[in-house]
Design a protein around this motif. Structure first.
Motif, PDB file in Angstrom:
ATOM      1  N   GLU A  26     166.392  33.842  50.475  1.00 43.93           N
ATOM      2  CA  GLU A  26     167.953  34.679  51.414  1.00 43.93           C
ATOM      3  C   GLU A  26     168.696  33.415  51.204  1.00 43.93           C
ATOM      4  OE1 GLU A  26     167.063  38.988  53.366  1.00 43.93           O
ATOM      5  OE2 GLU A  26     167.450  37.273  54.590  1.00 43.93           O
ATOM      6  N   ALA A  27     168.218  32.081  51.239  1.00 39.00           N
ATOM      7  CA  ALA A  27     168.599  31.040  51.543  1.00 39.00           C
ATOM      8  C   ALA A  27     169.477  30.511  50.848  1.00 39.00           C
ATOM      9  CB  ALA A  27     168.280  30.390  52.865  1.00 39.00           C
ATOM     10  N   SER A  28     169.048  30.845  49.124  1.00 40.80           N
ATOM     11  CA  SER A  28     169.246  30.252  48.438  1.00 40.80           C
ATOM     12  C   SER A  28     170.551  31.002  47.647  1.00 40.80           C
ATOM     13  CB  SER A  28     168.328  29.908  47.315  1.00 40.80           C
ATOM     14  OG  SER A  28     167.766  30.645  47.752  1.00 40.80           O
ATOM     15  N   ASP A  29     171.799  30.441  47.295  1.00 35.54           N
ATOM     16  CA  ASP A  29     172.306  31.763  46.927  1.00 35.54           C
ATOM     17  C   ASP A  29     171.502  32.250  45.490  1.00 35.54           C
ATOM     18  OD1 ASP A  29     173.853  29.910  44.135  1.00 35.54           O
ATOM     19  OD2 ASP A  29     173.683  28.879  46.027  1.00 35.54           O
ATOM     20  N   PRO A  30     171.804  33.582  44.832  1.00 36.26           N
ATOM     21  CA  PRO A  30     171.286  33.618  43.533  1.00 36.26           C
ATOM     22  C   PRO A  30     171.279  33.127  42.122  1.00 36.26           C
ATOM     23  CG  PRO A  30     172.583  35.380  44.461  1.00 36.26           C
ATOM     24  CD  PRO A  30     172.722  34.204  45.158  1.00 36.26           C
ATOM     25  N   GLY A  31     172.201  32.315  42.139  1.00 27.82           N
ATOM     26  CA  GLY A  31     172.457  31.009  41.457  1.00 27.82           C
ATOM     27  C   GLY A  31     172.027  30.230  40.887  1.00 27.82           C
ATOM     28  N   SER A  32     171.715  29.511  42.526  1.00 26.04           N
ATOM     29  CA  SER A  32     170.671  27.868  42.124  1.00 26.04           C
ATOM     30  C   SER A  32     169.663  28.868  42.063  1.00 26.04           C
ATOM     31  CB  SER A  32     170.647  27.808  44.048  1.00 26.04           C
ATOM     32  OG  SER A  32     170.244  28.011  44.455  1.00 26.04           O
ATOM     33  N   LEU A  33     168.412  29.858  42.553  1.00 24.83           N
ATOM     34  CA  LEU A  33     166.987  30.459  42.335  1.00 24.83           C
ATOM     35  C   LEU A  33     168.063  30.776  41.012  1.00 24.83           C
ATOM     36  CD1 LEU A  33     165.089  30.420  44.660  1.00 24.83           C
ATOM     37  CD2 LEU A  33     166.410  33.457  44.213  1.00 24.83           C
ATOM     38  N   ASP A  34     168.341  31.176  40.152  1.00 26.41           N
ATOM     39  CA  ASP A  34     168.338  31.605  38.295  1.00 26.41           C
ATOM     40  C   ASP A  34     167.956  30.365  38.091  1.00 26.41           C
ATOM     41  OD1 ASP A  34     168.286  34.067  37.120  1.00 26.41           O
ATOM     42  OD2 ASP A  34     169.803  33.035  36.034  1.00 26.41           O
ATOM     43  N   ASP A  35     168.810  29.580  38.270  1.00 29.36           N
ATOM     44  CA  ASP A  35     168.936  27.849  37.266  1.00 29.36           C
ATOM     45  C   ASP A  35     167.736  27.447  38.046  1.00 29.36           C
ATOM     46  OD1 ASP A  35     171.393  28.451  37.188  1.00 29.36           O
ATOM     47  OD2 ASP A  35     172.564  26.893  38.231  1.00 29.36           O
ATOM     48  N   LEU A  36     166.636  27.417  39.390  1.00 27.76           N
ATOM     49  CA  LEU A  36     165.379  26.882  39.035  1.00 27.76           C
ATOM     50  C   LEU A  36     164.583  27.633  38.248  1.00 27.76           C
ATOM     51  CD1 LEU A  36     165.004  26.028  43.171  1.00 27.76           C
ATOM     52  CD2 LEU A  36     164.847  24.524  41.028  1.00 27.76           C
ATOM     53  N   VAL A  37     164.438  28.960  38.095  1.00 27.45           N
ATOM     54  CA  VAL A  37     163.692  29.558  37.663  1.00 27.45           C
ATOM     55  C   VAL A  37     163.995  28.755  35.804  1.00 27.45           C
ATOM     56  CG1 VAL A  37     163.461  31.769  36.241  1.00 27.45           C
ATOM     57  CG2 VAL A  37     163.242  31.620  38.817  1.00 27.45           C
ATOM     58  N   THR A  38     164.932  28.912  35.513  1.00 27.86           N
ATOM     59  CA  THR A  38     165.170  28.010  34.380  1.00 27.86           C
ATOM     60  C   THR A  38     164.345  27.226  34.186  1.00 27.86           C
ATOM     61  OG1 THR A  38     167.043  29.882  33.929  1.00 27.86           O
ATOM     62  CG2 THR A  38     166.980  28.241  32.181  1.00 27.86           C
ATOM     63  N   VAL A  77     161.141  21.418  35.343  1.00 25.03           N
ATOM     64  CA  VAL A  77     161.003  21.263  37.188  1.00 25.03           C
ATOM     65  C   VAL A  77     159.161  21.879  37.179  1.00 25.03           C
ATOM     66  CG1 VAL A  77     162.289  22.766  37.637  1.00 25.03           C
ATOM     67  CG2 VAL A  77     161.226  20.891  39.126  1.00 25.03           C
ATOM     68  N   ASP A  78     158.302  21.288  38.144  1.00 28.70           N
ATOM     69  CA  ASP A  78     157.259  22.396  38.172  1.00 28.70           C
ATOM     70  C   ASP A  78     157.847  22.794  39.612  1.00 28.70           C
ATOM     71  OD1 ASP A  78     155.591  20.945  41.014  1.00 28.70           O
ATOM     72  OD2 ASP A  78     157.185  19.255  39.971  1.00 28.70           O
ATOM     73  N   PRO A  79     157.512  24.092  39.613  1.00 28.26           N
ATOM     74  CA  PRO A  79     157.309  25.219  41.043  1.00 28.26           C
ATOM     75  C   PRO A  79     157.210  24.407  42.302  1.00 28.26           C
ATOM     76  CG  PRO A  79     155.239  25.786  39.597  1.00 28.26           C
ATOM     77  CD  PRO A  79     156.110  24.428  39.000  1.00 28.26           C
ATOM     78  N   TRP A  80     156.207  23.074  42.059  1.00 24.63           N
ATOM     79  CA  TRP A  80     156.168  22.790  43.614  1.00 24.63           C
ATOM     80  C   TRP A  80     156.856  21.977  43.985  1.00 24.63           C
ATOM     81  CZ3 TRP A  80     149.914  20.931  43.307  1.00 24.63           C
ATOM     82  CH2 TRP A  80     149.868  21.687  43.006  1.00 24.63           C
ATOM     83  N   THR A  81     157.753  20.820  43.378  1.00 31.18           N
ATOM     84  CA  THR A  81     158.982  20.361  43.456  1.00 31.18           C
ATOM     85  C   THR A  81     160.265  21.504  43.469  1.00 31.18           C
ATOM     86  OG1 THR A  81     157.829  19.184  42.451  1.00 31.18           O
ATOM     87  CG2 THR A  81     160.367  18.597  42.472  1.00 31.18           C
ATOM     88  N   ALA A  82     159.896  22.108  43.221  1.00 27.32           N
ATOM     89  CA  ALA A  82     161.172  23.059  43.027  1.00 27.32           C
ATOM     90  C   ALA A  82     161.719  24.435  44.274  1.00 27.32           C
ATOM     91  CB  ALA A  82     161.078  24.409  42.144  1.00 27.32           C
ATOM     92  N   ALA A  83     160.043  24.206  44.836  1.00 25.93           N
ATOM     93  CA  ALA A  83     160.079  24.941  45.743  1.00 25.93           C
ATOM     94  C   ALA A  83     160.392  23.858  47.254  1.00 25.93           C
ATOM     95  CB  ALA A  83     158.369  25.773  46.551  1.00 25.93           C
ATOM     96  N   VAL A  84     159.944  22.856  46.516  1.00 25.37           N
ATOM     97  CA  VAL A  84     160.077  21.995  48.246  1.00 25.37           C
ATOM     98  C   VAL A  84     161.721  21.725  48.100  1.00 25.37           C
ATOM     99  CG1 VAL A  84     160.773  19.310  48.299  1.00 25.37           C
ATOM    100  CG2 VAL A  84     157.836  20.577  47.626  1.00 25.37           C
ATOM    101  N   SER A  85     162.561  21.774  47.213  1.00 23.25           N
ATOM    102  CA  SER A  85     164.182  21.440  47.254  1.00 23.25           C
ATOM    103  C   SER A  85     164.812  22.255  47.453  1.00 23.25           C
ATOM    104  CB  SER A  85     164.572  21.401  45.866  1.00 23.25           C
ATOM    105  OG  SER A  85     164.367  22.439  44.911  1.00 23.25           O
ATOM    106  N   LEU A  86     164.390  24.205  47.318  1.00 26.16           N
ATOM    107  CA  LEU A  86     165.172  24.583  47.663  1.00 26.16           C
ATOM    108  C   LEU A  86     164.915  25.372  49.506  1.00 26.16           C
ATOM    109  CD1 LEU A  86     165.937  27.345  46.365  1.00 26.16           C
ATOM    110  CD2 LEU A  86     163.645  28.573  46.771  1.00 26.16           C
ATOM    111  N   LEU A  87     163.548  24.919  49.835  1.00 30.83           N
ATOM    112  CA  LEU A  87     163.333  24.834  51.430  1.00 30.83           C
ATOM    113  C   LEU A  87     164.191  23.416  52.015  1.00 30.83           C
ATOM    114  CD1 LEU A  87     159.480  25.781  51.792  1.00 30.83           C
ATOM    115  CD2 LEU A  87     161.888  27.798  52.018  1.00 30.83           C
ATOM    116  N   ALA A  88     164.362  22.987  51.644  1.00 33.06           N
ATOM    117  CA  ALA A  88     164.767  21.201  51.910  1.00 33.06           C
ATOM    118  C   ALA A  88     166.267  21.926  52.001  1.00 33.06           C
ATOM    119  CB  ALA A  88     164.636  20.180  50.849  1.00 33.06           C
ATOM    120  N   ALA A  89     167.094  22.408  50.878  1.00 38.56           N
ATOM    121  CA  ALA A  89     167.973  23.034  50.038  1.00 38.56           C
ATOM    122  C   ALA A  89     168.969  23.469  51.591  1.00 38.56           C
ATOM    123  CB  ALA A  89     168.639  23.889  49.618  1.00 38.56           C
ATOM    124  N   LYS A  90     167.965  24.312  52.651  1.00 40.00           N
ATOM    125  CA  LYS A  90     168.200  25.401  53.546  1.00 40.00           C
ATOM    126  C   LYS A  90     169.061  24.760  55.202  1.00 40.00           C
ATOM    127  CE  LYS A  90     166.770  29.801  56.420  1.00 40.00           C
ATOM    128  NZ  LYS A  90     166.081  29.726  57.247  1.00 40.00           N
TER     129      LYS A  90
END
Ligand SMILES: Nc1nc2c(ncn2[C@@H]2O[C@H](COP(=O)(O)OP(=O)(O)OP(=O)(O)O)[C@@H](O)[C@H]2O)c(=O)[nH]1
Ligand SMILES: [Mg+2]
Length: 306
Positions: free
Chosen positions: A274-286, A293-306
């Protein structure tokens, strides 16, 4: 009406306020989050009974047959997840079930949950709705789910007593799901015991159980005819024994901790979504798919952006 008044009315048994409160929680609105925080803290006393099994095995009919017994102990809430067929012969009236003794009609509250797939699935929503009903003071809550997919297994880990319902011939039809069934059942019901092949189904289950490991609680196999109520007493007795077993051992605490861990993990996932806009989530998945990028680093950046 303010939120507090709404919850107070829901506690007082007003069905409309109850429905509004639960919808707000399902939608995770601001009011819903506040209500959930209050209700969750007040929860933990209800006995929750999961009823799962193959489509058409008679789960709803069985739940209907259990209700007159369960209301003896107080109001009962029924949560039907993705109901694919109505409760007994159209006996469901909006959020009410018509009981044989109509003076008890208002002692049963029914909530249907659709697997909306928007945010989280039934495995996220169901435990929250059950906790809210628990916090609202329902001493017993029945959760009907269909099948033994991953979501049903997750839901089954959050109920205190899980009943797996099969009907004669089930073994042929769902051979591949047997392992899943065996894993989650605290009680096995062979329903439609008025049909041919029910002895074989009972034997089949007992054999599989005997082949499995010795466990502190060996799930009993109960035969029922949900349409006539035959065997319902045995099922009630089995539920009571399982409850006594959990309460007498450490099992209930262990089970509830496991459920709490799952709920926390699910909540973190929802918050991050919910915290991340769908676009940035999509970019991270890509980016993960492309290995930039690795999934761990991606998760950290996602949670930090909140
Ligand atoms: N003969 C017989 N029929 C039964 C029995 N229990 C349920 N039925 C019938 O089986 C059909 C399915 O019953 P439901 O209670 O809707 O089954 P369900 O498992 O809730 O079905 P889904 O929610 O669609 O998965 C209905 O026509 C019931 O009347 C039983 O013990 N014997
Ligand atoms: Mg049903």
């Amino acid at each position: 009406m303010d939120d507090e008044q709404l919850i107070a009315n829901a506690r007082g048994g007003d069905a409309r306020s109850l429905a509004r409160t639960l919808s707000a929680i399902e939608d995770r609105t601001v009011a819903g989050r506040r209500a959930f925080a209050d209700l969750f803290r007040a929860s933990g006393t209800a006995w929750t009974i999961g009823v799962t099994g193959a489509p058409g095995s008679g789960k709803s009919t069985l739940v209907s047959a259990l209700l007159p017994e369960l209301v003896e102990h107080g109001d009962v809430a029924v949560v039907a997840v993705d109901p694919s067929s109505p409760f007994t012969g159209g006996a469901i009236l909006g959020d009410r079930i018509r009981m044989t003794d109509s003076s008890r009609d208002d002692r049963v509250y029914i909530r249907s949950l659709a697997n909306r797939g928007a945010l989280g699935g039934i495995s996220d929503t169901t435990p929250s709705i059950v906790a809210a009903l628990d916090g609202l003071g329902f001493p017993e809550i029945v959760v009907e789910t269909v099948g033994v997919g991953q979501s049903e297994i997750e839901v089954a880990t959050t109920t205190d007593t899980t009943i797996v319902v099969v009907s004669p011939g089930w073994g042929d039809a769902i051979q591949t799901s047997k392992a899943g069934f065996l894993e989650i059942g605290d009680i096995f019901v062979v329903n439609k015991a008025d049909r041919d092949g029910f002895e074989a189904a009972v034997r089949d289950l007992e054999t599989m159980m005997a082949l499995g490991p010795e466990m502190p609680w060996m799930p009993p196999v109960v035969a029922t005819v949900a349409t006539t109520g035959s065997g319902v007493d045995d099922l009630m007795a089995a539920i009571a024994s399982h409850r006594a077993h959990l309460e007498a051992t450490d099992a209930r605490r262990v089970r509830r901790r496991r459920a709490a861990a799952r709920q926390l993990a699910a909540a973190i996932r929802l918050e991050a979504d919910e915290a991340s806009d769908p676009g940035s989530l999509d970019d991270l998945v890509t980016a993960i798919a492309e290995r930039s990028v690795d999934p761990w680093t991606a998760a950290v950046s996602l949670l930090a952006a909140k």
